[in-house]
Design a protein around this motif. Structure first.
Motif, PDB file in Angstrom:
ATOM      1  N   ASN A  65      -7.496-130.614  20.113  1.00  0.00           N
ATOM      2  CA  ASN A  65      -8.309-130.289  21.290  1.00  0.00           C
ATOM      3  C   ASN A  65      -9.260-131.423  21.639  1.00  0.00           C
ATOM      4  O   ASN A  65      -9.754-132.138  20.751  1.00  0.00           O
ATOM      5  N   HIS A  66      -9.536-131.558  22.918  1.00  0.00           N
ATOM      6  CA  HIS A  66     -10.534-132.528  23.378  1.00  0.00           C
ATOM      7  C   HIS A  66     -11.892-132.220  22.762  1.00  0.00           C
ATOM      8  O   HIS A  66     -12.614-133.139  22.330  1.00  0.00           O
ATOM      9  N   HIS A  67     -12.261-130.943  22.702  1.00  0.00           N
ATOM     10  CA  HIS A  67     -13.606-130.617  22.219  1.00  0.00           C
ATOM     11  C   HIS A  67     -13.764-130.863  20.715  1.00  0.00           C
ATOM     12  O   HIS A  67     -14.886-130.912  20.209  1.00  0.00           O
ATOM     13  N   VAL A  68     -12.661-131.022  20.002  1.00  0.00           N
ATOM     14  CA  VAL A  68     -12.743-131.331  18.570  1.00  0.00           C
ATOM     15  C   VAL A  68     -13.212-132.767  18.357  1.00  0.00           C
ATOM     16  O   VAL A  68     -14.044-133.038  17.489  1.00  0.00           O
ATOM     17  N   ILE A  69     -12.701-133.700  19.156  1.00  0.00           N
ATOM     18  CA  ILE A  69     -13.004-135.125  18.943  1.00  0.00           C
ATOM     19  C   ILE A  69     -14.002-135.700  19.951  1.00  0.00           C
ATOM     20  O   ILE A  69     -14.350-136.868  19.871  1.00  0.00           O
ATOM     21  N   ASP A  70     -14.441-134.884  20.895  1.00  0.00           N
ATOM     22  CA  ASP A  70     -15.320-135.375  21.958  1.00  0.00           C
ATOM     23  C   ASP A  70     -16.619-135.954  21.389  1.00  0.00           C
ATOM     24  O   ASP A  70     -17.339-135.284  20.648  1.00  0.00           O
ATOM     25  N   GLY A  71     -16.915-137.188  21.744  1.00  0.00           N
ATOM     26  CA  GLY A  71     -18.149-137.840  21.325  1.00  0.00           C
ATOM     27  C   GLY A  71     -18.167-138.324  19.890  1.00  0.00           C
ATOM     28  O   GLY A  71     -19.206-138.780  19.398  1.00  0.00           O
ATOM     29  N   ALA A  72     -17.032-138.270  19.203  1.00  0.00           N
ATOM     30  CA  ALA A  72     -16.997-138.660  17.786  1.00  0.00           C
ATOM     31  C   ALA A  72     -17.040-140.175  17.628  1.00  0.00           C
ATOM     32  O   ALA A  72     -16.378-140.910  18.349  1.00  0.00           O
ATOM     33  N   ASP A  73     -17.845-140.649  16.679  1.00  0.00           N
ATOM     34  CA  ASP A  73     -17.865-142.070  16.322  1.00  0.00           C
ATOM     35  C   ASP A  73     -16.846-142.374  15.237  1.00  0.00           C
ATOM     36  O   ASP A  73     -16.376-143.501  15.107  1.00  0.00           O
ATOM     37  N   GLU A  74     -16.530-141.367  14.460  1.00  0.00           N
ATOM     38  CA  GLU A  74     -15.579-141.561  13.360  1.00  0.00           C
ATOM     39  C   GLU A  74     -14.739-140.301  13.201  1.00  0.00           C
ATOM     40  O   GLU A  74     -15.254-139.187  13.225  1.00  0.00           O
ATOM     41  N   ILE A  75     -13.419-140.507  13.039  1.00  0.00           N
ATOM     42  CA  ILE A  75     -12.489-139.385  12.871  1.00  0.00           C
ATOM     43  C   ILE A  75     -11.711-139.583  11.579  1.00  0.00           C
ATOM     44  O   ILE A  75     -11.116-140.644  11.355  1.00  0.00           O
TER      45      ILE A  75
END
Length: 497
Positions: A136-146
Motif C-alpha cells: 500500500n502507498h500508506h505503508v511506505i508514504d514518507g519513509a526514509d528507510e524501508i
C-alpha cells in the motif's frame, strides 16, 4: 418413616438414572457408525487452507519503515520546545518541569536534540522472482528507510519504484534473486460468498493467516472514488495493510488496504484493492514512477430517484453532467451540461463513480465512445481524453442538503454576472420545496428541466408545466450541480419576479 421415604426416593432415582444411562449407552452404540461419518461430512464442507498457506506463505513479506525527524534550531522563547510532542510537554508541566525563560533544551551545537525515529509496519507480497513487491502507498508514504523481512529470516533494504496515493498502491524493489512469487488471479472473476484468506503481519506478527468470505464487490468508500473495493470479513488489523488476499486456488485477488472500525481493531469489515486494478497501476509505476490518467473535463453527479424522474427516467442510472470545462476533451466532443452518460465504451455507467474509474483507468490521448441521454434520446459521441493531474480527474459533485419547502424569488443577472454565468437567474430567496431540495439565496439558476433559462417567463412556464419533480441546474461557489426539486401539485405557486 421419613427415612424410609428418602431411601425409596433414592432407590427410584438410582433406577431412573440407571435406565437413562442405559438408554444413552444404547443410543450412543446405535449412532456410533453414523456420528463419525456425519462429522467427516461436515468437516469436508469446510475450507482447508493448509495447502494454500504452505505454497503461498513464503511469498508474503513484512515491511518495516522509519522516518527520521529533523533537528530544529532553537531560537529561544517558545521555539526552544519545538519538535517535542504537545502531550509530552503537558506531562512535563504537570510534574512541575521548569519552563522558565532561562531554561533551554538546546544541544551542544545550539540545535534541538533529535526525536526518536518514527517507525511503522505493514505487509506486502512478492510478484516476481527478482524482488518486485506490491504493497500500500500508506505503508511506505514518507519513509526514509524501508526494511523488507522475508519468511526465511533474510532482510533487505527496499526501494520505492513508484507510489500512487489515489489508489493506495506502491511498488517496492529489493536486491534479490530467485524469490518465490505469488500467483496472481483475476478480481473480475471473484464471486460474493466465496472463501478467501488474508496473510500479513498484524501488529508485527509475521505470516499470520486469517480467513473469511467475500462480503461484497465494487464497494464504494467515501474517501476512495477510484477503487471498487472487495469487502470481506477476513480479520484484518493494523500491520495487514499491503498484504495479499487469496482465493481458494491460492491466487492473489486483492491487496488488503482498509478496515471499518469504531474501536481501531477488526469489526468484520475489511476492504481489499482488486488485483486487476493494482496490476494496471503497477505497470505505470514501474515504467514511469507515476500513474497516467485520462481526463474528460466534466463535473458529474449520481442521479437520485428524484433527479431521474425529473429527466423522465424510470430508473436512477448514469452519470449526470453538471458542468463541462471549457476547451476540455468533453467540450470538444460536444458533451453538454444536462447530458446523462450511460456508457463509456462498452462499460455501463450505473453511477458517477463508475465514470470516474473508467476515465481514470484510460490513458491520455486515447479515443473512446461515450453514449449519453439527451432530451430523451440516446446520442453516441467520440472523445479523445486529455491528460489528468491528481486533482482534475472527473469528480462527483456534492449533493445539496435538503431543508425547507416551496418557492423562490429570482432576479435577472447583472451585466457582470452575465459575463461570468451566461444566461440565468439569481436566487434572491428560497423557501418551501426549493429550499428543501437545497436551493438557497445566492445560487444562480442556469437551466430548468434540462433547458437553459434565458428569461423569467421561460422559467415560470417551466415550473408551471412541471409534473411532480423538476431538475434545476445551479451555479454555486464556482461549481455547477443539478438539484431535483420535489413539487406538490396542490402547492404549486407562481414564482415571484
Amino acid at each position: 418413616m421419613i427415612r424410609l421415604s428418602l431411601k425409596k426416593t433414592a432407590a427410584a432415582a438410582a433406577v431412573t438414572l440407571a435406565f437413562t444411562a442405559g438408554a444413552l449407552l444404547q443410543n450412543d452404540s446405535a449412532l456410533s457408525p453414523v456420528a463419525p461419518a456425519a462429522a467427516q461430512q461436515i468437516q469436508s464442507q469446510l475450507p482447508d487452507f493448509t495447502k494454500l498457506v504452505e505454497e503461498n506463505g513464503k511469498t508474503v513479506v513484512s515491511i518495516e519503515v522509519s522516518k527520521k525527524p529533523k533537528s530544529m534550531p532553537s531560537r529561544g522563547g517558545s521555539d526552544r520546545f519545538r519538535g517535542i510532542p504537545k502531550d509530552q510537554l503537558d506531562l512535563l508541566r504537570r510534574f512541575g518541569f521548569p519552563f522558565g525563560p532561562d531554561f533551554d533544551f538546546r544541544g551542544p551545537h545550539g540545535s534541538m536534540p533529535d526525536m526518536p525515529a518514527r517507525k511503522g509496519q505493514g505487509s506486502g507480497f512478492i510478484i516476481s522472482p527478482d524482488g518486485i513487491i506490491l504493497t500500500n502507498h500508506h505503508v511506505i508514504d514518507g519513509a526514509d528507510e524501508i526494511t523488507v523481512h522475508l519468511t526465511d529470516n533474510r532482510e533487505f533494504k527496499g526501494k520505492v519504484l513508484g507510489s500512487d496515493e489515489k489508489t493506495d498502491i506502491a511498488v517496492v524493489k529489493i536486491d534479490a534473486k530467485d524469490l518465490p512469487a505469488a500467483k496472481l488471479g483475476s478480481s473480475e472473476k471473484v464471486k460474493v460468498g466465496e472463501w478467501v484468506a488474508a496473510i500479513g503481519a498484524p501488529f508485527g506478527l509475521e505470516n499470520t493467516v486469517t480467513s473469511g468470505i467475500v462480503s461484497a464487490k465494487s464497494r464504494n468508500l467515501p474517501s476512495d472514488q477510484f477503487v471498487p473495493f472487495i469487502q470481506t470479513d477476513a480479520a484484518v488489523n493494523p500491520g495487514n495493510s499491503g498484504g495479499p488476499l487469496f482465493n481458494m486456488k491460492g491466487e492473489v485477488i486483492g491487496i488488503n488496504s482498509q478496515i471499518f472500525s469504531t474501536s481501531g481493531g477488526f469489526m468484520g469489515l475489511s476492504f481489499a484493492i482488486p488485483i486487476d486494478l493494482a496490476l494496471q497501476i503497477k505497470d505505470d509505476l514501474i515504467k514511469d514512477g507515476k500513474v497516467h490518467r485520462g481526463k474528460l473535463g466534466v463535473v458529474i453527479q449520481t442521479l437520485t430517484p428524484e433527479l431521474a424522474k425529473s429527466f423522465g427516467l424510470e430508473k436512477a442510472k448514469g452519470a449526470l453532467v453538471a458542468e463541462v470545462t471549457k476547451d476540455s476533451a468533453a467540450n470538444k466532443a460536444k458533451i453538454e451540461e444536462g447530458d446523462i452518460i450511460l456508457f463509456f465504451d462498452d462499460k455501463e455507467i450505473e453511477k458517477a463513480s463508475d465514470l470516474s474509474r473508467s476515465v481514470a483507468s484510460a490513458k491520455p490521448s486515447t479515443e473512446h465512445t461515450v453514449k449519453v441521454l439527451r432530451d430523451g434520446k440516446e446520442v453516441t459521441l467520440k472523445v479523445k481524453l486529455d491528460s489528468a493531474s491528481d486533482s482534475d480527474v472527473p469528480t462527483e459533485a456534492q449533493q445539496a442538503k435538503s431543508k425547507g419547502r416551496l418557492g423562490v424569488s429570482v432576479r435577472p443577472l447583472s451585466d457582470e454576472e452575465k459575463k461570468k454565468f451566461g444566461d440565468g437567474l439569481f436566487v434572491v430567496s428560497s423557501e418551501g420545496a426549493a429550499a428543501k431540495a437545497g436551493i438557497k439565496e445566492g445560487d444562480v439558476l442556469l437551466s430548468v428541466g434540462g433547458k437553459k433559462i434565458r428569461s423569467f417567463d421561460q422559467f415560470k412556464k417551466a415550473v408551471e408545466n412541471a409534473k411532480d419533480t423538476l431538475a434545476l441546474q445551479v451555479a454555486r461557489e464556482g461549481s455547477r450541480i443539478y438539484v431535483a426539486v420535489k413539487l406538490d401539485d396542490k402547492e404549486k405557486k407562481e414564482e415571484k419576479k
